[in-house]
Scaffold this motif. Structure first.
Motif, PDB file in Angstrom:
ATOM      1  N   UNK A 148       5.138  19.001 -27.924  1.00  0.00           N
ATOM      2  CA  UNK A 148       4.957  17.556 -27.811  1.00  0.00           C
ATOM      3  C   UNK A 148       3.562  17.147 -28.294  1.00  0.00           C
ATOM      4  N   UNK A 158       1.297  12.019 -15.460  1.00  0.00           N
ATOM      5  CA  UNK A 158       2.261  11.362 -16.346  1.00  0.00           C
ATOM      6  C   UNK A 158       1.570  10.324 -17.221  1.00  0.00           C
ATOM      7  N   UNK A 178      -1.783  20.207 -20.750  1.00  0.00           N
ATOM      8  CA  UNK A 178      -2.326  20.174 -19.396  1.00  0.00           C
ATOM      9  C   UNK A 178      -1.908  21.402 -18.589  1.00  0.00           C
ATOM     10  N   UNK A 195       8.701  11.135 -28.111  1.00  0.00           N
ATOM     11  CA  UNK A 195       8.012  10.008 -27.492  1.00  0.00           C
ATOM     12  C   UNK A 195       6.856   9.468 -28.345  1.00  0.00           C
ATOM     13  N   UNK A 196       5.939  10.371 -28.693  1.00  0.00           N
ATOM     14  CA  UNK A 196       4.770   9.946 -29.456  1.00  0.00           C
ATOM     15  C   UNK A 196       5.147   9.425 -30.833  1.00  0.00           C
ATOM     16  N   UNK A 245      15.941  16.966 -11.646  1.00  0.00           N
ATOM     17  CA  UNK A 245      16.049  18.375 -11.274  1.00  0.00           C
ATOM     18  C   UNK A 245      14.753  18.866 -10.677  1.00  0.00           C
ATOM     19  N   UNK A 302      16.643  18.703 -19.292  1.00  0.00           N
ATOM     20  CA  UNK A 302      15.515  17.989 -18.704  1.00  0.00           C
ATOM     21  C   UNK A 302      14.446  19.002 -18.303  1.00  0.00           C
ATOM     22  N   UNK A 319      12.847  19.623 -15.706  1.00  0.00           N
ATOM     23  CA  UNK A 319      13.062  20.290 -14.426  1.00  0.00           C
ATOM     24  C   UNK A 319      14.022  21.462 -14.488  1.00  0.00           C
ATOM     25  N   UNK A 320      14.791  21.559 -15.569  1.00  0.00           N
ATOM     26  CA  UNK A 320      15.750  22.658 -15.678  1.00  0.00           C
ATOM     27  C   UNK A 320      15.144  23.868 -16.380  1.00  0.00           C
ATOM     28  N   UNK A 360      -3.194  17.185 -26.487  1.00  0.00           N
ATOM     29  CA  UNK A 360      -3.696  17.795 -25.253  1.00  0.00           C
ATOM     30  C   UNK A 360      -2.578  18.483 -24.490  1.00  0.00           C
ATOM     31  N   UNK A 417      13.400   4.107 -10.514  1.00  0.00           N
ATOM     32  CA  UNK A 417      14.372   5.055  -9.976  1.00  0.00           C
ATOM     33  C   UNK A 417      14.053   5.390  -8.526  1.00  0.00           C
ATOM     34  N   UNK A 460       2.901  18.198 -17.343  1.00  0.00           N
ATOM     35  CA  UNK A 460       3.026  16.733 -17.443  1.00  0.00           C
ATOM     36  C   UNK A 460       4.079  16.273 -18.441  1.00  0.00           C
ATOM     37  N   UNK A 461       5.184  17.008 -18.505  1.00  0.00           N
ATOM     38  CA  UNK A 461       6.310  16.508 -19.304  1.00  0.00           C
ATOM     39  C   UNK A 461       6.911  15.331 -18.554  1.00  0.00           C
ATOM     40  N   UNK A 462       7.572  14.430 -19.290  1.00  0.00           N
ATOM     41  CA  UNK A 462       8.187  13.281 -18.632  1.00  0.00           C
ATOM     42  C   UNK A 462       9.537  13.695 -18.048  1.00  0.00           C
ATOM     43  N   UNK A 463       9.675  13.664 -16.723  1.00  0.00           N
ATOM     44  CA  UNK A 463      10.876  14.255 -16.099  1.00  0.00           C
ATOM     45  C   UNK A 463      12.150  13.476 -16.385  1.00  0.00           C
ATOM     46  N   UNK A 464      12.023  12.190 -16.780  1.00  0.00           N
ATOM     47  CA  UNK A 464      13.230  11.399 -16.992  1.00  0.00           C
ATOM     48  C   UNK A 464      13.700  11.448 -18.438  1.00  0.00           C
ATOM     49  N   UNK A 465      13.048  12.275 -19.251  1.00  0.00           N
ATOM     50  CA  UNK A 465      13.479  12.396 -20.643  1.00  0.00           C
ATOM     51  C   UNK A 465      13.847  13.848 -20.914  1.00  0.00           C
TER      52      UNK A 465
END
Lengths: 367, 247
Positions: free
Chosen positions: B154, A263, B88, B105-106, A367, B138, B140-141, B86, A288, B92-97
């Motif tokens: 990104x 991250x 990966x 973001x950038x 998720x 998100x 994770x989905x 870059x 969190x 390494x996506x931000x899970x809370x966004x």
């Protein structure tokens, strides 16, 4: 093609449920309470104990208890006497606060309570929220203690729930940012910052809060040049904030370590600097994850405010005890302590439930 | 044809403790070129591309990226990172966004664009990787392939001069590899300078301009893909190819 697939309306099925008749409850009770001989014996012992104690307790608390009366003579020796509690309820809430200025305390209460729905709401912008939580301590200080247009109230006039609330909410709001800085400092790559933070955290964690409170109230005057005094409230708040920040820092450090390295790398790889990476990528995830532990810490901190009684400040526990030093009501501590316990239980239980709610909400976006 | 150099590496060395991770690397990457880095695991491929955007610091030698020499200057490092995107292995996506917020973001925090402007750019790139309809979800989905495509979008948001891919398909289920490779192929065709660490030899054969073969921290061979796959110059490359292409 369409003829091949027959589309028949799906029949509404009744939701599956067990009919809850007497037999069902009987079966459930048997399964949970009398599942084995040991279970059965324990259940019976507990039932008997309850049967003996509960009626007595309820009778003592309510049925034989005295609520209205002129003085001590109205009370029943074998039952609770709620007369002083009812008579002094105003004093318990506001302490010796001037009656004309009580609206200030009321508005401070309202502002604090307002923070909870704001934290839950998804509509309130995060920046506004942060500003609110950071400004709240200052606003509450000015409202309750005075300054910036409000007349100053002397420290001795603060007491009861007012003082408990004053100390609790200011310490809660300010200890979190301090803790975040300490946690980041402890993980800093700059050795001096890291060592200072480690030393601070380890030192504070290893010494009882009470010692710090005594030091703040008694020893500080020895080191300050003559004539300079710092309000005792300020000193106590300082201790509460910085002691609980040390514990919170460790909670947050653990949560930061649980955020995957990738991250941080992803954020750095875009050219984001250290502070922005911490603020937008690491901290939101770490905080969190640390909600359950932080809530426990908040509850502990709120209860620790009772320790200031030892320094002669009368927060809720102090004012309640004070009424029973009164010649008229001397020795009736039991009822008083019950009231104090009840008050703290309601507040702390609410905070805990609120924490559980926050956790559920966080889970729903994860998720 | 005159081509400008985007990346210059001269005698670059790196150690992890006593372990010699990169040995005397000399490498130039030209504008618009697709470079595939391959070799057995532990050969220093990832370390090599991670030194290019300073996620790892090299110990000796000189690296120049986009005309900036890597030094201890924090400003320079940030500038180099801004002009390199870059991707990966682990996304390494931000899970809370949300997907859209990830891509904004950038733009928001590095370039300081307005929300409206960022949204517009981010949406355009999400469309390019064909995932625009998932913008409110998100990470994770999403499936692994979808996540990796978002990660590519990104990385593209800051319009980098060079894209670094660190095993972008290694964490994916086989059926999702092609959707990611497709996006990479489009980028390569559009003239993006790319350095890809990958085990996808099919991609290397078809789209690489040059293949770099590494072993034990050294660059063993740099050839055009047709030469590399049919008549590698070294025995070690031949051995590696035999193993990789056996199936």
């Amino acid at each position: 093609m369409s003829e091949l697939v027959s589309v028949s309306p799906v029949e509404e099925r009744a939701p599956f449920s067990v009919e809850k008749n007497l037999a069902y409850y009987f079966k459930t009770a048997r399964r949970n309470l009398f599942n084995s001989p040991v279970d059965s014996v324990l259940t019976i012992i507990l039932l008997v104990a309850l049967a003996v104690c509960l009626p007595k307790a309820v009778d003592w608390l309510y049925f034989s208890a005295v609520f209205i009366g002129e003085n001590r003579n109205a009370c029943h020796p074998d039952a609770a006497c709620w007369i002083p509690i009812i008579n002094f309820v105003d004093y318990y809430i506001y302490g010796p606060y001037p009656i004309d200025e009580r609206w200030r305390v009321d508005s401070a209460f309202a502002l604090g309570v307002l923070a909870f729905p704001m934290l839950m709401s998804k509509k309130v912008p995060q920046k506004l929220l942060m500003a609110y939580v950071l400004l709240l301590p200052a606003v509450i200080w000015f409202l309750i203690k005075g300054g910036v247009g409000f007349t100053d109230i002397s420290t001795t006039a603060l007491g009861g729930v007012t003082l408990t609330y004053f100390l609790g909410i200011i310490a809660m709001c300010l200890s979190l940012p301090v803790a975040i800085l300490l946690a980041l400092g402890r993980k800093s790559r700059l050795p001096i910052i890291r060592w200072v933070c480690i030393l601070y955290i380890e030192l504070v964690r290893a010494v009882p809060v009470l010692t710090f409170l005594f030091m703040a109230s008694l020893m500080l005057q020895l080191f300050l040049p003559g004539g300079v005094t710092v309000d005792v409230l300020f000193r106590i708040l300082f201790v509460l904030i910085f002691v609980s920040a040390a514990y919170k820092a460790e909670i947050i450090r653990g949560a930061i370590q649980a955020v995957p390295v990738g991250q941080v790398e992803a954020s750095y790889a875009m050219g984001c600097g250290y502070w922005k990476t911490m603020a937008y990528v690491v901290m939101p995830q770490a905080l969190r994850n640390s909600v359950p532990a932080l809530i426990t810490n908040f509850i502990g901190l709120f209860k620790e405010t009772t320790l200031v009684m030892i320094l002669g400040l009368l927060e809720l526990m102090g004012v309640v005890r004070a009424t029973f030093e009164n010649v008229e009501w001397v020795g009736m501590h039991t009822e008083g302590m019950l009231v104090v316990s009840f008050f703290f239980f309601i507040i702390c239980f609410s905070i805990a439930q609120y924490g559980a709610l926050l956790e559920r909400r966080i889970k729903s976006t994860k998720h | 044809m005159v081509t400008s150099t985007v990346v210059k590496m001269e005698k670059v060395n790196k150690w992890y403790g006593k372990y010699h991770a990169l040995r005397d690397i000399d490498l130039n990457v030209y504008k618009g070129e697709t470079l595939v880095v391959c070799g057995p695991s532990g050969s220093g491929k990832s370390t090599l591309i991670r030194t290019l955007n300073c996620l790892e610091r090299h110990d000796q030698g000189a690296i120049e990226v986009g005309g900036i020499t890597i030094a201890d200057n924090l400003k320079d490092i940030e500038n180099i990172r801004k002009c390199t995107g870059m991707v990966f292995q682990q996304f390494n996506l931000f899970p809370h966004m949300t997907v859209l917020e990830n891509c904004m973001f950038g733009l928001r925090h590095v370039k300081g664009e307005s929300i409206k402007q960022s949204q517009e750019i981010a949406r355009g790139l999400l469309e390019k990787v064909q995932i625009a309809e998932q913008e409110g979800k998100y990470p994770g989905q999403l499936s692994g392939g979808q996540q990796q495509r978002v990660a590519i979008a990104r990385a593209l948001t800051l319009s980098p001069d060079i894209m670094l891919f660190d095993e972008p398909t290694s964490a994916l289920d086989p059926e999702m590899i092609s959707e990611v490779l497709e996006v990479m192929r489009d980028l390569s065709k559009a003239g993006m300078t790319m350095i890809c660490v990958t085990h996808e030899m099919g991609f290397a054969k078809q789209f690489a301009d040059r293949v770099v073969f590494m072993e034990a921290g050294s660059v063993i061979e740099i050839s055009k893909p047709e030469d590399f796959f049919h008549q590698p110059k070294t025995q070690r490359a031949q051995l590696f190819l035999n193993q990789v292409l056996a199936h």
